[in-house]
Every structure is written in structure tokens, then in C-alpha cells.
Motif scaffolding. Structure first.
Motif, mmCIF file in Angstrom:
data_model
loop_
_atom_site.group_PDB
_atom_site.id
_atom_site.type_symbol
_atom_site.label_atom_id
_atom_site.label_comp_id
_atom_site.label_asym_id
_atom_site.label_seq_id
_atom_site.Cartn_x
_atom_site.Cartn_y
_atom_site.Cartn_z
ATOM 1 N N PRO A 29 0.633 -1.307 0.158
ATOM 2 C CA PRO A 29 0.016 -0.048 0.040
ATOM 3 C C PRO A 29 0.737 1.481 -0.069
ATOM 4 N N ALA A 30 2.041 0.956 0.476
ATOM 5 C CA ALA A 30 2.940 2.511 0.645
ATOM 6 C C ALA A 30 3.355 2.675 -0.667
ATOM 7 N N THR A 31 3.691 1.697 -1.530
ATOM 8 C CA THR A 31 4.204 2.002 -3.023
ATOM 9 C C THR A 31 3.124 2.507 -3.681
ATOM 10 N N LEU A 32 1.876 2.020 -3.687
ATOM 11 C CA LEU A 32 0.465 2.530 -4.350
ATOM 12 C C LEU A 32 0.164 3.844 -3.902
ATOM 13 N N LEU A 33 0.801 4.361 -2.674
ATOM 14 C CA LEU A 33 0.419 5.709 -2.288
ATOM 15 C C LEU A 33 1.507 6.731 -2.988
ATOM 16 N N SER A 34 2.663 6.087 -3.162
ATOM 17 C CA SER A 34 3.665 6.687 -3.799
ATOM 18 C C SER A 34 3.257 7.148 -5.318
ATOM 19 N N LEU A 35 2.743 6.140 -5.967
ATOM 20 C CA LEU A 35 2.231 6.577 -7.211
ATOM 21 C C LEU A 35 1.086 7.419 -7.407
ATOM 22 N N VAL A 207 10.171 11.354 -13.326
ATOM 23 C CA VAL A 207 11.197 11.864 -12.055
ATOM 24 C C VAL A 207 10.394 11.823 -10.641
ATOM 25 N N LYS A 208 9.106 12.094 -10.688
ATOM 26 C CA LYS A 208 8.488 12.409 -9.573
ATOM 27 C C LYS A 208 8.246 10.989 -9.002
ATOM 28 N N GLN A 209 7.927 9.841 -9.903
ATOM 29 C CA GLN A 209 7.936 8.473 -9.163
ATOM 30 C C GLN A 209 9.236 8.129 -8.581
ATOM 31 N N ILE A 210 10.392 8.689 -9.129
ATOM 32 C CA ILE A 210 11.474 8.108 -8.747
ATOM 33 C C ILE A 210 11.735 8.990 -7.356
ATOM 34 N N GLN A 211 11.329 10.168 -7.412
ATOM 35 C CA GLN A 211 11.512 10.956 -6.091
ATOM 36 C C GLN A 211 10.643 10.497 -4.688
ATOM 37 N N ARG A 212 9.341 9.895 -5.131
ATOM 38 C CA ARG A 212 8.561 9.502 -4.174
ATOM 39 C C ARG A 212 8.875 8.267 -3.611
ATOM 40 N N GLN A 213 9.603 7.287 -4.829
ATOM 41 C CA GLN A 213 9.919 6.099 -4.304
ATOM 42 C C GLN A 213 11.278 6.020 -3.355
ATOM 43 N N ASP A 214 12.197 7.227 -3.567
ATOM 44 C CA ASP A 214 13.070 7.634 -2.874
ATOM 45 C C ASP A 214 12.561 7.831 -1.284
ATOM 46 N N GLU A 215 11.438 8.716 -1.401
ATOM 47 C CA GLU A 215 11.006 8.984 0.014
ATOM 48 C C GLU A 215 10.807 7.743 0.571
ATOM 49 N N ILE A 216 10.072 6.922 0.021
ATOM 50 C CA ILE A 216 9.568 5.809 0.920
ATOM 51 C C ILE A 216 11.153 4.687 1.102
ATOM 52 N N ASN A 217 11.731 4.789 0.369
ATOM 53 C CA ASN A 217 13.073 3.929 0.454
ATOM 54 C C ASN A 217 13.984 4.643 1.955
ATOM 55 N N HIS A 218 13.687 6.121 1.692
ATOM 56 C CA HIS A 218 14.427 6.823 3.016
ATOM 57 C C HIS A 218 13.704 6.450 4.291
ATOM 58 N N GLN A 219 12.372 6.333 4.136
ATOM 59 C CA GLN A 219 11.675 6.372 5.466
ATOM 60 C C GLN A 219 11.737 4.794 5.889
ATOM 61 N N LEU A 220 11.860 3.791 4.869
ATOM 62 C CA LEU A 220 11.800 2.202 5.196
ATOM 63 C C LEU A 220 13.436 2.298 6.144
ATOM 64 N N MET A 221 14.470 2.725 5.256
ATOM 65 C CA MET A 221 15.648 2.710 6.009
ATOM 66 C C MET A 221 15.813 3.573 7.308
ATOM 67 N N THR A 222 15.050 4.426 7.271
ATOM 68 C CA THR A 222 15.090 5.303 8.608
ATOM 69 C C THR A 222 14.389 4.156 9.705
ATOM 70 N N LYS A 223 13.277 3.459 9.251
ATOM 71 C CA LYS A 223 12.767 2.735 10.304
ATOM 72 C C LYS A 223 13.426 1.471 10.701
ATOM 73 N N ARG A 224 14.144 0.848 9.589
ATOM 74 C CA ARG A 224 14.922 -0.030 9.769
ATOM 75 C C ARG A 224 16.132 0.008 10.854
ATOM 76 N N ILE A 225 16.734 1.128 10.669
ATOM 77 C CA ILE A 225 17.890 1.918 11.285
ATOM 78 C C ILE A 225 17.443 1.923 12.782
ATOM 79 N N ALA A 226 16.170 2.391 12.766
ATOM 80 C CA ALA A 226 15.814 2.536 14.262
ATOM 81 C C ALA A 226 15.485 1.345 14.918
ATOM 82 N N LYS A 227 15.018 0.464 14.092
ATOM 83 C CA LYS A 227 14.646 -0.746 14.795
ATOM 84 C C LYS A 227 16.145 -1.673 15.021
#
Length: 470
Positions: A29-35, A207-227
Motif C-alpha cells: 500500500p505504501a508504494t501504491l500511495l507513492s504512485l 522523475v516524480k515517481q523516482i522522487q517519491r520512491q526515494d522518499e519511501i526508501n528513505h523512510q523504510l531505511m530510517t525505520k530499519r535503522i531505528a529498529k
């Protein structure tokens, strides 16, 4: 479209039926939201006034994207909010949206099990047309999931996105035919989807899809690092606890060994008199008992640490356990001049506990109460029902515990310091064992005590409501 045909309508299948449609991809659902967000970003940047047909998952975050688009584009925007007509189904499914600005543009769709599992966003404008379509596959049966063992708890969405009018048009026609008479009137569409989107818009969208996907990847990475940081902190604290525990255990084991070594050296004295020899022999015997008690307690804790979490709970009746333990301790109590009695009604409901756990709880509590009660004192064991729990109360008239010391009595190797006891009184592990057992059984214990007046330990164990189900 009549009701029978509408019940078989699947927007997802309509899109798949087209010649060489885009291949569906599993996504979250997060990727669908980014689309969705990337397309909203494009519409806002280009100030494109489009007509949107949407059916989105429940949640304010999806609706907020539509509101963001409406508020950012100055020209009028038309959004048809498609919903399954719950009144025709006779039950609520939680697929309703609440937005005052969209109330007059709600499209009610005929009840349909297939559409219920599908979400879509259709963008229609002379400059840009697109379709984002997602389908949630039905959950696998439990038997199939158990066989595979690795099946995910949440199935991913199957999604596709396209800008081709030959795929979008049949999907739009199907939605129009599935709407109910109560739906909001549709504005006339006086344009056709362009056969191919402009390359500049496609580049910007990419370009915008790549930017949004980068945001998701950054959020996921942040959560994984915090975990990972949390896990590292837990492991570090666990390692510290084990180191401290090992250090305390070694110190506790060293003390009786020191006493035994001292006694042995004194026994070798040529001038030793018989009373002194007897005293040193008694010291050896006492310290050997203490050493054995320490080792037994440590082995019990190691066993609990390894096996307690996976030990199943079972139904146990207090009347089947308590009387036998009290009878075992009667000679010890009589030898110390202590009155020991119990009251455990046979009609009490059973409680949940691990195998042998209730016996260990009673033994440790009763042993402590007798140990810290002087001659002429009394010890009672009582049990009663208290709400969803069965209470086991062990009360004594012993030396008591200071209020500031009560939180410490569950720590490993902690012993109440009093003139009535000495260092050989025990390893200080009994209440630690009791606490671990109660954590696993879903129970808890309360302690009341005053110095020189006695202590009351009240254990609460979850009662078994339905004996037939055990």
C-alpha cells in the motif's frame, strides 16, 4: 447494467482483458500511495484541471492527497468518489469516505464482491490520462498457509498503471454501468484520452515517481535503522544483565567456598579442642548446604530462561497442589515452633500455569515465610476467587520487610538483611523464580509488609473460565 452483471464486474479483469495490457506487479500500500502522490505532484506542477474517478483504501492519508490536489489547482477540479452501495448489501464494510467537498460527487456502485477488493484512480484530461489500478487477492486458506509455512500474513496488492486510452476507456465504461441511480449526476465528458501522452509529461512523471520512491526508501531505511538500534540496545542491555548476573553468581559461590576453606584450615590445628572441631564441622556442613542451594537455584533459573517461554499453559487446581506442599513443611514448622495452617476450598476454579509452575511458586513462598518467621510465629496459606483471578495468599508474622526494600526482593541473590538471619539463610533466588513463572502465566503478585509485624504475599493467577475447553 443489471444487478446480476454488476455482481460479476471486475475492473481489474477488464484491464487484463485488453490486448497486451501492462503486467500487474505485486506492491505494498505504501508504494501504491507513492504512485498516487507522484501523479498528484504532476497535476499540481502543470496546473492540469482533470476529472478523477477514484476508489481508494480506507484512511485519511488517501483522501488528503485528493484534497491537496483540489486546494492547489485554481481551476475547478471534478472528483468522482466511487463507493460500494452499503445499503443494498445490508451491512457496513468500512469502505466509506467522509469529505464535505466530495459529498455531491459520490458515485454509488452496485454491491460487488470483486469490486470490494479493488482500488483505482483514473485521471482524465486533454493533456494527460492515466489509470492506477490495484487488486487485493483473497487470503489463502489456513490449511494452505500452514503447509507452506512461509506465507505472508498480509498479501501484497497486485497493481498496474497505464496511460493508454484503449485500456482506460473500457474500465471507465464498466464503472459507469455499475453505478446506482442514487449516484451523483455525471458531468459530460467532451474530450477523448490522447492516444499517447506527451513525452515531456512522461519524463516529469517518471522523475516524480523516482522522487517519491526515494522518499519511501528513505523512510523504510530510517525505520530499519531505528529498529536495529533498538535491537542493539536490547542486546547490549541483555549482555550487561548477564555479565552482572554472572558476576553476582560467582561472588555468591565464592563466599561459602571461602568459609569452607577457612574451616578446613582451622581443623588442621593441633591444639583444636573437641567443641571447636564440632563447630568447624558444622560450619562446613552449613556452607556445603548453602553451596548446594545456590547451585540448585542457578540451575532452576537457567532452566526457566531456556524453556519457560515455550512451555504451554495447563489447567491446575490449587486444592490438588497446596495441601501436599503444606504437609511436607509441617515438620519444619513444628521444629521451629511455628503454627502452619491452610485454607484452600476444593470448589475453587482451576488456574492457568506452566507444568510444575504452581508447585514451585507455593514452595518458594512457603519456604521464605517459614524461614523468616521466629519461633512462636504463625504462617497461613489461603486461597479465594477475586474477579478473573484466583488469589493465593501466604501470610506470616515474621520479621517483615521495610517498605523501601520491597521492590528489591525480586532481584536475584537479594536477601533481607536482619539480625534474625545470617548469610547462610539462602541464595536469594526464590522470588526471582516466582516472578518469572508469574510473567509466563499471565499472573502477578502483590506484597504487603511491615518490619517486626510480618509479610503477606498475594499471588493472582488467571482462572480457567470454561473447564470443558481444557
Amino acid at each position: 447494467m443489471n444487478d446480476s452483471l454488476a455482481q460479476d464486474l471486475s475492473i481489474y479483469q477488464l484491464a487484463l482483458a485488453m490486448e497486451a495490457p501492462p503486467q500487474p506487479l505485486p506492491l505494498s500500500p505504501a508504494t501504491l500511495l507513492s504512485l498516487l502522490r507522484s501523479q498528484i505532484d504532476l497535476l499540481i506542477d502543470q496546473k492540469i484541471a482533470a476529472t478523477l474517478w477514484v476508489k481508494l483504501p480506507p484512511g485519511k492519508i488517501w483522501q488528503s492527497e485528493l484534497m491537496r490536489y483540489q486546494s492547489a489547482v485554481d481551476v475547478s477540479v471534478v472528483i468522482y468518489n466511487c463507493q460500494i452501495d452499503e445499503r443494498r448489501k445490508g451491512e457496513a464494510r468500512g469502505d466509506t469516505y467522509f469529505s464535505p467537498s466530495l459529498d455531491d460527487l459520490i458515485i454509488k456502485l452496485l454491491p460487488n464482491k470483486l469490486l470490494q477488493r479493488e482500488y483505482f484512480v483514473i485521471v482524465l484530461s486533454p493533456q494527460f490520462c492515466s489509470l492506477i489500478l490495484a487488486h487485493r487477492p483473497p487470503k489463502r486458506r489456513k490449511t494452505q498457509m500452514l503447509k507452506k509455512g512461509s506465507a505472508r500474513k498480509t498479501m501484497p496488492l497486485l497493481a498496474m498503471t497505464t496511460m493508454e486510452g484503449r485500456v482506460i476507456q473500457p474500465v471507465l465504461d464498466g464503472i459507469k454501468q455499475a453505478r446506482t441511480p442514487e449516484s451523483a449526476p455525471m458531468l459530460p465528458l467532451d474530450f477523448l484520452c490522447p492516444t499517447a501522452p506527451e513525452s515531456a509529461l512522461m519524463n516529469q512523471l517518471l522523475v516524480k515517481q523516482i522522487q517519491r520512491q526515494d522518499e519511501i526508501n528513505h523512510q523504510l531505511m530510517t525505520k530499519r535503522i531505528a529498529k536495529l538500534q533498538q535491537q542493539n540496545q536490547k542486546l547490549y542491555k541483555k549482555a550487561q544483565t548477564k555479565d552482572e548476573y554472572l558476576s553476582n553468581a560467582c561472588q555468591e559461590l565464592r563466599t561459602p567456598l571461602t568459609h569452607m576453606k577457612t574451616a578446613l584450615s582451622l581443623l588442621n590445628s593441633p591444639t583444636l579442642k573437641p567443641p571447636q572441631r564440632q563447630r568447624y564441622l558444622q560450619m562446613l556442613n552449613t556452607q556445603c548446604d548453602r553451596q548446594n542451594s545456590l547451585i540448585t537455584g542457578l540451575l532452576d533459573l537457567v532452566h526457566l530462561d531456556r524453556n519457560l517461554q515455550d512451555s504451554p499453559l495447563e489447567s491446575v487446581c490449587l486444592a490438588d497442589v497446596v495441601p501436599g506442599i503444606v504437609s511436607t513443611y509441617q515438620p519444619v514448622a513444628q521444629e521451629k515452633g511455628i503454627m502452619l495452617a491452610y485454607t484452600v476450598p476444593t470448589e475453587l476454579p482451576s488456574v492457568w500455569c506452566v507444568s510444575g509452575g504452581l508447585r514451585l511458586i507455593v514452595i518458594n513462598l512457603l519456604h521464605n515465610c517459614i524461614k523468616f518467621t521466629p519461633s512462636g510465629g504463625q504462617v497461613w496459606v489461603r486461597s479465594r476467587v477475586h474477579g478473573d483471578y484466583v488469589q493465593l495468599e501466604v501470610r506470616d508474622t515474621g520479621i517483615g520487610i521495610a517498605e523501601t526494600e520491597i521492590p528489591k526482593i525480586f532481584d536475584s541473590f537479594y536477601r533481607v538483611r536482619s539480625g534474625a538471619t545470617d548469610e547462610s539463610s539462602g541464595p536469594g533466588l526464590g522470588l526471582t523464580v516466582v516472578q518469572q513463572l508469574l510473567w509466563r502465566c499471565g499472573g502477578f503478585m502483590a506484597v504487603r509488609s511491615k518490619p517486626y509485624e510480618g509479610s503477606t504475599f498475594t499471588v493472582n493467577l488467571a482462572r480457567v473460565r470454561d473447564r470443558s475447553s481444557v
